[in-house]
Structure formats: structure tokens, C-alpha cells
Scaffold this active site. Sequence first.
Site, PDB file in Angstrom:
ATOM      1  N   ASP A  85     -49.110 -18.081   9.977  1.00 33.25           N
ATOM      2  CA  ASP A  85     -50.421 -18.740   9.948  1.00 33.25           C
ATOM      3  C   ASP A  85     -50.215 -20.223   9.666  1.00 33.25           C
ATOM      4  O   ASP A  85     -49.562 -20.580   8.685  1.00 33.25           O
ATOM      5  CB  ASP A  85     -51.271 -18.083   8.851  1.00 33.25           C
ATOM      6  N   ASN A 131     -52.978 -22.510   9.641  1.00 31.69           N
ATOM      7  CA  ASN A 131     -54.180 -23.221   9.177  1.00 31.69           C
ATOM      8  C   ASN A 131     -54.883 -22.557   7.988  1.00 31.69           C
ATOM      9  O   ASN A 131     -56.026 -22.880   7.684  1.00 31.69           O
ATOM     10  CB  ASN A 131     -55.168 -23.412  10.331  1.00 31.69           C
ATOM     11  N   ASP A 186     -56.143 -19.580   7.447  1.00 30.42           N
ATOM     12  CA  ASP A 186     -57.249 -18.613   7.552  1.00 30.42           C
ATOM     13  C   ASP A 186     -56.763 -17.165   7.392  1.00 30.42           C
ATOM     14  O   ASP A 186     -57.521 -16.221   7.578  1.00 30.42           O
ATOM     15  CB  ASP A 186     -58.025 -18.786   8.869  1.00 30.42           C
ATOM     16  N   ASP A 201     -51.090 -17.629  14.110  1.00 29.37           N
ATOM     17  CA  ASP A 201     -51.659 -18.375  15.239  1.00 29.37           C
ATOM     18  C   ASP A 201     -50.563 -19.024  16.087  1.00 29.37           C
ATOM     19  O   ASP A 201     -49.378 -18.962  15.757  1.00 29.37           O
ATOM     20  CB  ASP A 201     -52.677 -19.407  14.734  1.00 29.37           C
ATOM     21  N   ASP A 240     -48.466 -10.543  27.546  1.00 30.79           N
ATOM     22  CA  ASP A 240     -48.875  -9.142  27.543  1.00 30.79           C
ATOM     23  C   ASP A 240     -50.024  -9.024  28.545  1.00 30.79           C
ATOM     24  O   ASP A 240     -51.028  -9.727  28.428  1.00 30.79           O
ATOM     25  CB  ASP A 240     -49.354  -8.755  26.138  1.00 30.79           C
ATOM     26  N   ASP A 298     -49.209  -3.563  29.732  1.00 24.20           N
ATOM     27  CA  ASP A 298     -49.752  -2.555  28.814  1.00 24.20           C
ATOM     28  C   ASP A 298     -50.136  -1.271  29.568  1.00 24.20           C
ATOM     29  O   ASP A 298     -50.846  -1.346  30.585  1.00 24.20           O
ATOM     30  CB  ASP A 298     -50.992  -3.174  28.151  1.00 24.20           C
ATOM     31  N   GLU A 345     -45.116  -0.894  30.248  1.00 17.44           N
ATOM     32  CA  GLU A 345     -45.232   0.096  29.178  1.00 17.44           C
ATOM     33  C   GLU A 345     -45.707   1.380  29.841  1.00 17.44           C
ATOM     34  O   GLU A 345     -46.826   1.455  30.344  1.00 17.44           O
ATOM     35  CB  GLU A 345     -46.239  -0.353  28.121  1.00 17.44           C
ATOM     36  N   HIS A 372     -45.103  -3.065  17.985  1.00 23.29           N
ATOM     37  CA  HIS A 372     -46.285  -3.135  17.124  1.00 23.29           C
ATOM     38  C   HIS A 372     -47.024  -1.799  17.033  1.00 23.29           C
ATOM     39  O   HIS A 372     -48.024  -1.712  16.325  1.00 23.29           O
ATOM     40  CB  HIS A 372     -47.220  -4.216  17.660  1.00 23.29           C
ATOM     41  N   ASP A 373     -46.572  -0.786  17.774  1.00 24.23           N
ATOM     42  CA  ASP A 373     -47.225   0.530  17.729  1.00 24.23           C
ATOM     43  C   ASP A 373     -46.395   1.562  16.977  1.00 24.23           C
ATOM     44  O   ASP A 373     -46.766   2.733  16.920  1.00 24.23           O
ATOM     45  CB  ASP A 373     -47.430   1.069  19.158  1.00 24.23           C
TER      46      ASP A 373
HETATM   47  C1  NOJ Z   1     -50.659  -0.006  24.161  1.00 22.79           C
HETATM   48  C2  NOJ Z   1     -50.543  -1.122  23.176  1.00 22.79           C
HETATM   49  O1  NOJ Z   1     -49.199  -1.340  22.882  1.00 22.79           O
HETATM   50  C3  NOJ Z   1     -51.376  -0.726  21.966  1.00 22.79           C
HETATM   51  O2  NOJ Z   1     -51.178  -1.579  20.879  1.00 22.79           O
HETATM   52  C4  NOJ Z   1     -52.809  -0.717  22.404  1.00 22.79           C
HETATM   53  O3  NOJ Z   1     -53.594  -0.239  21.346  1.00 22.79           O
HETATM   54  C5  NOJ Z   1     -53.009   0.173  23.620  1.00 22.79           C
HETATM   55  N1  NOJ Z   1     -51.994   0.034  24.614  1.00 22.79           N
HETATM   56  C6  NOJ Z   1     -54.319  -0.149  24.271  1.00 22.79           C
HETATM   57  O4  NOJ Z   1     -54.241  -1.374  24.932  1.00 22.79           O
END
Ligand code: NOJ
Length: 560
Positions: free
Chosen positions: A21, A23, A25, A29, A98, A199, A254, A327-328
Amino acid sequence: MKKAWWKESVVYQIYPRSFKDSNGDGIGDLNGITGKLDYLKELGIDVIWLSPVYQSPNDDNGYDISDYRAIMEEFGTMEDYDRMLSEAHQRGIKIVMDLVVNHTSDEHHWFVESRKSKDNPYRDYYIWREGKNGKEPNNWGSCFSGPAWQYDETTEMYYLHLFSKKQPDLNWDNPKVRQEVFDMMNWWLDKGVDGFRMDVISLISKDPSFPDGVPGINGYASFNEPANGPHVHEYLQEMRRKVLDGRETLTVGECSGVTLEEAKKYARSDGRELNMVFQFEHMDVDADGANKWSDKKMDLRDLKEVLSRWQKGLQDVAWNSLFWENHDQPRSVSRFGEDGEYRELSAKMLATCLHMMQGTPYIYQGEELGMTNVPFRDIEDFRDLDSINAYHELVGQGVFTEAEMMKYLRYKSRDNARTPFQWNAERNAGFTEGTPWIMVNPNYREINAEEQMAREDSVFHYYQKLIRLRKEQEIIVYGTYDLLLPDDRELYVYTRALGAEKLLVACNFYGGTRTLPLPEGWCAQKMEVMIGNYEDAAAAEEICLRPYEAVVFRMRGEER
Ligand code: NOJ
């Protein structure tokens, strides 16, 4: 094998909300990222995959896009974006965007129009169906709990949303939709971006008969039901012709629900579709059947079987992408390694095991520090809609007790990977001057970038070395892969070979000591250690592998 820059690259994924971050908040960013490009340069990566930075109401942290050509206000401006891109390029780092085009946000103007009336020009941009006997058109479930269909009163029809109801699915069978997507991709490429991570691209083409699927623990069929639909390859080939041909891009799809056979079509080396795909079979080795909510530990033999099948299966015909985290997913050191006493050793072991395989490695922010899962206290600590919805649905239905579900969330929730990047031992791990949007992992005083950059034997420096080796040793990129000891429950051992050169990669996934007799054709006198996570590894007739030890030996043979 045909050489390509994207086969020789290492990609680093940034989840902008949690990276840095600038700034105050509490939200990461673009200027935060720009300020940390030197850190990434020092690590040695070639490409950044940037999770979505487009305008979005943030129902799913940017994976719900309301304008593909604007930047999310919380992340900055288009000028900030352009500066980041140019600063990255000046350092020789490429940026991959992405591309989230299976669905948009329900606040995208296409959907705002589409839901207005049955004869609106944008109606057919989305997937609308009549209900069946007063219920949803079929039994598909949303990835984020509940049904995949939402009834809309204005026109008394249902729209499809494989993700949240604020993420309506686009209708890719409509040529206008495809053209809109292709135009937008060209717009970003003309700006200078270097490719796309696509995605859930395996879900874009739906079977028009919308058949019911097998119900899971919450009564709905998996959101993966439509994976690899009837026209997906046709649409990706059209994308190749209308957007990607003639450009130097990295494309990675993906592909949830992808099989090896399908992957060969998506990522075939003739280059008609994508460069590579993310497959998820190895992310399922610790699932409880089709249910991810469990704390089951994997059996190493399953992991080896899956990864080796992909290594062998794509050899010479397509290309693998290699990852433990994104991130999933929860943190790999907590999931496949050991995040207590052996945290650093096991983080380095996992890195070795993955980075020595054939394919393009992806590092998720913080993985290079061995960042761990998070001691979330209760459901209030979570921000991810997947985790929160699953908690309420499964506890509400009596499938799990609150205590069970909390245990599973602590182990598997996506929020484990989404807490702020740990830059230093100062307040909020140096991520923000303000209040972070999600809690900071309290272990930041011990685990942080500043400490690791100053210490030669850190996980950070080990990653740096692995990345450097890949640049120096062709065999790491292009060598063939062979698994040894498939039935061993503790050791993951494989070889790589290119010309007269061979590598032996030996990884101990457990906390005991094991011996490994030298495989046939290997000679201790001719072997040298290329990299290892213990200082004093050496070749011998019987290699001793200490807790979580990883070691790579190189041997030159006779040129045949
Ligand atoms: C896969 C992404 O990696 C995930 O983070 C997202 O929630 C779903 N697709 C929906 O876009």
C-alpha cells in the site's frame, strides 16, 4: 524441443490488494507495486502476472469487472498503471494481465442493459433461461455456494453465474461478445502488456442443453460441470487469429476441470491456442473426494503420480506450468511442508521439487519467504466470499459443525494466501501505514523480506539461486523427466536428462532421515551437488536425506 522465452521464464504472481500500500488506505495499489520492482528484480523473476486491477465493485476482489478499460480506484489511475508498466519494462520485467472473461460484474454496463428487457441489444451477451417447474433451469451450483442461477424479476428469467450472483456468465456463443473481448485484449496489447493469464477459460463454452450434473455435499453439481465445453477450442483458436498471432505474448489458461488429453489441445506446441495451462489435479490430492473442505493430509504417492503423469504426458507435445500456490490456495509450506521447526527447510525443499521440473514455474507473492497459513480467530477475520459463504451454507445445512468448518477454513481458505505481504518487522509488516483490509499474519516479526534479504541462507536467497540456475542450465528447462521410487511414501526422487547431462533431484517430504541408494547408472565420483537446502550435502553410494532435505546432483555422461 522448440525453444521459447516463456519456457525459460519464471513468473511471479502479484495479488495487488495485498502486496504494498503506497497511500495509507490499507489496500495495496499500483504505486506500491512500482516501488517494489527492484525487490522483484533482485529476486530475478522475468514476468509478473498481475491479478485483476480493472474497475470492479469487488464482490470477488476484482474478479468481477465492471470496466475492462479502467483501473480500480483503490489501486490508482491509468497513469499509475502506465508508469508501472514502463518501469517494469525498463527493468526487463514483463507484465501479464489477468483476463477475466468467463463473466463480468453485474455492474458492467453490458449486464445493466441485458437485464432490462428481453429485446435489449445486450440481452444475448449473457446466458438467460426460463426456470423449470418453478425452479432453476438445472442443478448446477455456484463455485461460491448456492445455485448457479439467479432469478431476475424484471424479465422473470434466470441468468447463469458459475461464480457469485454478481458475476453473470458471458455468452461466448454470441459472436459480438467474442469480438468485444478480442478488441479489449488488443487494446491492452497495444498498450504494451506482454500476455494474459486467462481466468477459468475452460468454462467459457457451455453445452446448450444444460444437463444436470452429479450433486455434491451441498446438493448442487460442481461449477466445473461445463468445463471443456463444445466450442472452447474453436473460440480460443479464433482468439489466436484475431489477437495473439504475430505478437510475442505469454498466455496461460486457468483450466479448472482440465484433463491431460484436453490440456494437449489447449497448450499444443503448434501454438494454435495457448502457451500453457494451469491444471489443478495436484491441488486435489488433499481433498475429501470432490469436497475441498477437509484437513486431510496428502499421500505423497498421489502427488507424485499426478505430477509425473503431467510431466510425461505433455513432454514434446505441450508445456506445463508449475505451481504450488496462487491467490486461491492456502500456503504450500503449511499444506505440503511443515510450518514449524522445519519451515525454512521444507519451503526450500518444495521450491526445489517444483522448480527442477519441466515447465514454467510460478511463484506466488510471499512463497519466496516461506509465508505460512494464518491463525484466523473466527469467521469475522475472513474477507473471502468463498470462505464466508461456504461457512454459512455448510454449517447452516448441518454438514459440518462450526468448529469443524473453522478448522477446514484455517487449513484451506483462500484468505491464507491473501494476508498482506510481509515486508519487514515494523507495524503491519510494513505493508501499510493505515488499517489493513485483512489481518496481517502475526508471524511477520520472524518472517519478512527485510530479514531474509539480509541473511544469506534464507528462503528468499534460495529462490534467487533456483531462478538463476534455470537461466544457466538448459537441462532445467528442456530436459526430460523420469520418476524414480513411485511407491515411496516419503521421498520424491526424479531425474532430468538432456544430451549427455543428467540431474538427480531428491526431496525428502518428511521429518525423518532416509537413505537413498544411488540409482542405476549413477556414479558418486562423477556427481556434483548443484543445489541443496543443507550446506554439506555430498554424493555417496548411499545418499542420506535429512529432514526435509532437497538436493540436486548433476552428472555428465558419455556423449552418445
Ligand atoms: C478463478 C480465480 O482465480 C478466482 O480467484 C476467482 O474467484 C474465480 N476464478 C472467478 O473469477
